[in-house]
Design a protein around this motif. Sequence first.
Motif, short mmCIF file in Angstrom:
data_model
loop_
_atom_site.label_atom_id
_atom_site.label_comp_id
_atom_site.label_asym_id
_atom_site.label_seq_id
_atom_site.Cartn_x
_atom_site.Cartn_y
_atom_site.Cartn_z
N UNK A 165 1.10 -1.59 0.41
CA UNK A 165 0.76 0.02 -0.05
C UNK A 165 1.07 1.16 0.14
N UNK A 166 1.95 1.47 -0.40
CA UNK A 166 2.85 2.41 -0.38
C UNK A 166 2.05 3.67 -1.34
N UNK A 167 2.51 4.59 -0.49
CA UNK A 167 1.53 6.16 -1.29
C UNK A 167 0.47 6.05 -0.65
N UNK A 168 -0.07 5.13 -0.15
CA UNK A 168 -1.67 4.88 -0.28
C UNK A 168 -2.20 6.25 0.15
N UNK A 197 8.24 8.67 11.10
CA UNK A 197 6.57 8.61 11.54
C UNK A 197 6.44 9.79 12.73
N UNK A 198 4.88 10.58 11.70
CA UNK A 198 4.41 11.57 12.23
C UNK A 198 3.58 10.74 12.87
N UNK A 199 3.34 10.60 14.41
CA UNK A 199 2.46 9.93 14.88
C UNK A 199 2.44 10.91 16.15
N UNK A 256 6.45 0.67 7.48
CA UNK A 256 5.35 2.11 7.73
C UNK A 256 5.92 3.29 7.64
N UNK A 257 7.16 3.02 7.46
CA UNK A 257 8.06 4.40 7.23
C UNK A 257 7.27 5.02 6.80
N UNK A 258 7.77 6.30 7.51
CA UNK A 258 7.13 8.22 6.66
C UNK A 258 5.88 7.88 6.45
N UNK A 259 4.75 7.36 7.29
CA UNK A 259 4.09 7.87 7.04
C UNK A 259 3.19 9.10 8.10
N UNK A 260 2.21 9.56 7.04
CA UNK A 260 1.25 10.32 7.91
C UNK A 260 0.73 9.80 9.03
N UNK A 307 3.51 -3.47 3.59
CA UNK A 307 4.13 -2.30 3.31
C UNK A 307 3.10 -1.22 3.08
N UNK A 308 3.59 0.06 3.97
CA UNK A 308 2.74 1.15 4.20
C UNK A 308 3.83 2.31 4.07
N UNK A 309 4.37 1.73 3.99
CA UNK A 309 5.51 3.26 3.62
C UNK A 309 4.71 4.93 2.84
#
Length: 207
Positions: free
Chosen positions: A88-91, A156-158, A133-137, A107-109
């Motif tokens: 799901x990269x970039x989803x 990640x922005x958590x 989830x690297x780099x996900x908002x 994959x959820x980068x």
Amino acid sequence: MLEKIITSSQTLRDNMPLTRRDIVDALIKSPYTYELRFQGVNLSGADLSKLDLRYINFKYANMQHCKLLGSNLSWCCLERADLSHAILDGAQLLGVKSLCANMEGAQLRNCNFEDPAGSRANMEGVNLKGANLEGSDMGGVNLRVATLKNANLQNCDLRAAVLAGADLENCDLSGSDLHEANLRGANLKDAAFELMLTPLHMSQTIR
């Protein structure tokens, strides 16, 4: 004999996963405001990359190994869906509902879960074991009692995310922003917190 062949052919077709063409046909025939229902359907291995899939009900769907790169899954229902090892990269996942979904090894980068309008993604109890989830908002995301063991959450922005009771054992949170995140009761054994943007306060982790 002919009836037996037709029945056998129909049964085989019923057990086969839907394809990208099947999904595109359904999208084309449905108005934008119509909420498509794909509850419990088999989509395993389908390439649904870059499609607009907003508001679709995928509850209990089999989406193992699906390719969803750059797709828009905002406000979808993925409750108890199986997205193990999906890409799901970039989803776009704004306001997504994925309670108890299985996303093990997915994959959820660089995904975006944060809705500027305030609709929060609900991922309570989701299985993200070994997911990337690297780099996900993920500001404000509800990951209460989620399984994130061995997951990659670097950069990640958590901010204000709810991680209460989550299993973060051996999870890499290096470089992530956990400002005002709720980590009460979370399992932080061997979790990595290097190069954090804001210091982690004990009040965030105590029950």
